[in-house]
Design a protein around this motif. Structure first.
Motif, mmCIF file in Angstrom:
data_model
loop_
_atom_site.group_PDB
_atom_site.id
_atom_site.type_symbol
_atom_site.label_atom_id
_atom_site.label_comp_id
_atom_site.label_asym_id
_atom_site.label_seq_id
_atom_site.Cartn_x
_atom_site.Cartn_y
_atom_site.Cartn_z
ATOM 1 N N THR A 43 1.863 -3.852 -4.448
ATOM 2 C CA THR A 43 2.929 -4.632 -4.911
ATOM 3 C C THR A 43 2.425 -6.352 -5.080
ATOM 4 O O THR A 43 1.339 -6.493 -4.603
ATOM 5 N N VAL A 44 3.284 -7.083 -5.835
ATOM 6 C CA VAL A 44 2.930 -8.429 -5.979
ATOM 7 C C VAL A 44 2.931 -9.151 -4.556
ATOM 8 O O VAL A 44 2.223 -9.919 -4.386
ATOM 9 N N GLU A 45 3.691 -8.801 -3.789
ATOM 10 C CA GLU A 45 3.719 -9.574 -2.500
ATOM 11 C C GLU A 45 2.391 -9.205 -1.479
ATOM 12 O O GLU A 45 2.017 -10.150 -1.015
ATOM 13 N N ASP A 46 1.898 -7.947 -1.676
ATOM 14 C CA ASP A 46 0.745 -7.609 -0.919
ATOM 15 C C ASP A 46 -0.297 -8.363 -1.616
ATOM 16 O O ASP A 46 -1.637 -8.748 -1.154
ATOM 17 N N ALA A 47 -0.219 -8.660 -2.867
ATOM 18 C CA ALA A 47 -1.507 -9.285 -3.793
ATOM 19 C C ALA A 47 -1.298 -10.815 -3.361
ATOM 20 O O ALA A 47 -2.481 -11.340 -3.056
ATOM 21 N N TRP A 48 -0.332 -11.346 -3.207
ATOM 22 C CA TRP A 48 -0.412 -12.902 -2.675
ATOM 23 C C TRP A 48 -0.881 -12.801 -1.183
ATOM 24 O O TRP A 48 -1.761 -13.811 -0.814
ATOM 25 N N MET A 49 -0.661 -11.932 -0.354
ATOM 26 C CA MET A 49 -0.974 -12.110 0.859
ATOM 27 C C MET A 49 -2.481 -12.022 0.976
ATOM 28 O O MET A 49 -3.117 -12.637 1.762
ATOM 29 N N VAL A 50 -3.142 -10.861 0.377
ATOM 30 C CA VAL A 50 -4.594 -10.535 0.474
ATOM 31 C C VAL A 50 -5.352 -11.889 -0.134
ATOM 32 O O VAL A 50 -6.362 -12.332 0.122
ATOM 33 N N ALA A 51 -4.845 -12.407 -1.214
ATOM 34 C CA ALA A 51 -5.393 -13.616 -2.127
ATOM 35 C C ALA A 51 -5.395 -14.699 -0.757
ATOM 36 O O ALA A 51 -6.366 -15.300 -0.857
ATOM 37 N N GLN A 52 -4.433 -14.869 -0.151
ATOM 38 C CA GLN A 52 -4.295 -16.187 0.803
ATOM 39 C C GLN A 52 -5.437 -15.986 1.915
ATOM 40 O O GLN A 52 -5.832 -16.641 2.486
ATOM 41 N N ALA A 53 -5.689 -14.549 2.074
ATOM 42 C CA ALA A 53 -6.760 -14.169 3.224
ATOM 43 C C ALA A 53 -8.080 -14.441 2.818
ATOM 44 O O ALA A 53 -9.113 -14.425 3.509
ATOM 45 N N GLY A 54 -8.591 -14.558 1.615
ATOM 46 C CA GLY A 54 -9.706 -14.985 1.154
ATOM 47 C C GLY A 54 -10.431 -13.649 0.719
ATOM 48 O O GLY A 54 -11.750 -13.908 0.702
ATOM 49 N N VAL A 55 -9.912 -12.814 0.042
ATOM 50 C CA VAL A 55 -10.816 -11.760 -0.227
ATOM 51 C C VAL A 55 -11.752 -12.025 -1.518
ATOM 52 O O VAL A 55 -10.937 -12.869 -2.336
ATOM 53 N N ASP A 56 -12.599 -11.168 -2.151
ATOM 54 C CA ASP A 56 -13.181 -11.507 -3.255
ATOM 55 C C ASP A 56 -12.839 -10.654 -4.488
ATOM 56 O O ASP A 56 -12.742 -11.295 -5.588
ATOM 57 N N LEU A 57 -11.997 -9.764 -4.223
ATOM 58 C CA LEU A 57 -11.478 -8.948 -5.463
ATOM 59 C C LEU A 57 -10.188 -8.261 -4.883
ATOM 60 O O LEU A 57 -10.308 -7.677 -3.837
ATOM 61 N N ILE A 58 -9.202 -8.166 -5.806
ATOM 62 C CA ILE A 58 -7.771 -7.540 -5.479
ATOM 63 C C ILE A 58 -7.805 -6.538 -6.770
ATOM 64 O O ILE A 58 -8.210 -6.718 -7.921
ATOM 65 N N GLN A 59 -7.693 -5.167 -6.257
ATOM 66 C CA GLN A 59 -7.611 -4.103 -7.409
ATOM 67 C C GLN A 59 -6.046 -3.714 -7.005
ATOM 68 O O GLN A 59 -5.294 -3.083 -6.133
ATOM 69 N N PHE A 60 -5.315 -3.829 -8.355
ATOM 70 C CA PHE A 60 -3.999 -3.602 -8.813
ATOM 71 C C PHE A 60 -3.818 -1.977 -9.004
ATOM 72 O O PHE A 60 -4.221 -1.715 -10.139
#
Length: 282
Positions: A199-216
């Motif tokens: 989800t878009v919401e989870d993407a923003w949450m983990v981006a703010q946490a400082g992960v290196d890569l997000i896989q949609f």
């Protein structure tokens, strides 16, 4: 291009097809006759696994005179492999070697088509393939996708830190995962931390946490384009990957979203390449 397929693995491939002896060649009494076998393309393809076929024929006692290197894209009606030896050796190596080349070249050819299509839209994009190949074929499958211009997504669970929703079953929420990111970084300081979101919401949450890569996973391209642009503006070092149902029909759409990586399994599945075999007595 070479991968490490051991002598034992080659022997197992041959013994699977010839558990005792080639009954037909033995019964006809032609095993000690000399011959040559040639393999040629019946359609344009990206050739793969000729080096492994060479090991098969050499194990059987034949001598390989010519082969086209894996990763070479060639037209139809082109010689890709030639071996000489006794009829016994040629008949034993024939089907095992052909199976390797046809299945591997099929994967390599589909991979090249997918990579070429993606790069017409975004020349910088990377195409990577998952671990969803048929069990027992990972080594040849990885060689095949490399021959086609892609890269492995991850070779096994020991290689990367990639958090899926299945992990959340045991940690409850994305927020719970975020609390453990610092722990992961301390334990594995050389590893990138990657998380898959739906989800878009989870993407923003983990981006703010400082992960290196997000896989949609399976996020429609209509939503993904705007999301990718916004995330890249706010987190310019964050890498973004799209996964879930990516194939030749939709790869250009996903490549146009601006993600850095396309993750797919589709290249493993489809028709083998069609390679002709011709045997001649000498």
């Amino acid at each position: 291009m070479r991968v490490f397929l051991s002598d034992q693995a080659i022997a197992q491939l041959v013994q699977e097809d010839v558990p005792f002896l080639d009954l037909t060649t033995y019964g006809l009494g032609i095993g000690q006759e000399s011959g040559v076998i040639e393999f040629s393309t019946r359609h344009p393809m990206t050739v793969c696994a000729t080096e492994e076929a060479k090991k098969v024929f050499e194990y059987c006692g034949a001598k390989v005179e010519y082969l086209v290197e894996s990763g070479t894209h060639i037209p139809a009606q082109q010689l890709i492999f030639k071996a000489t030896g006794l009829a016994e050796a040629l008949h034993i190596g024939w089907r095992v070697g052909l199976n390797l080349m046809e299945y591997a070249s099929g994967i390599a050819s589909r991979t090249k088509a997918l990579v070429d299509a993606a790069k017409t839209v975004n020349p910088q994009i990377a195409v990577v393939t998952t671990r969803k190949c048929f069990p027992g074929t990972r080594m040849i499958s990885m060689k095949s996708i490399l021959a086609g211009g892609a890269s492995p997504h991850r070779l096994g669970l020991s290689e990367t830190v990639l958090i899926f929703k299945q992990h959340l079953i045991f940690i409850d929420t994305i927020a719970g995962i975020i609390e453990r990111i610092n722990q992961l970084r301390q334990r594995f300081p050389e590893q990138k931390i990657c998380i898959e979101v739906e989800t878009v919401e989870d993407a923003w949450m983990v981006a703010q946490a400082g992960v290196d890569l997000i896989q949609f996973d399976k996020i429609p391209t209509s939503e993904l384009t705007a999301l990718v642009q916004q995330l890249k503006q706010q987190y310019p070092t964050l890498k973004l990957a799209a996964a879930g149902g990516i194939n030749l029909e939709n790869v250009k759409n996903y490549a146009s979203t601006g993600v850095d990586i396309l993750v797919t399994s589709c290249t493993y599945f489809g028709k083998p390449a069609d390679i002709g075999a011709k045997m001649t007595r000498i």
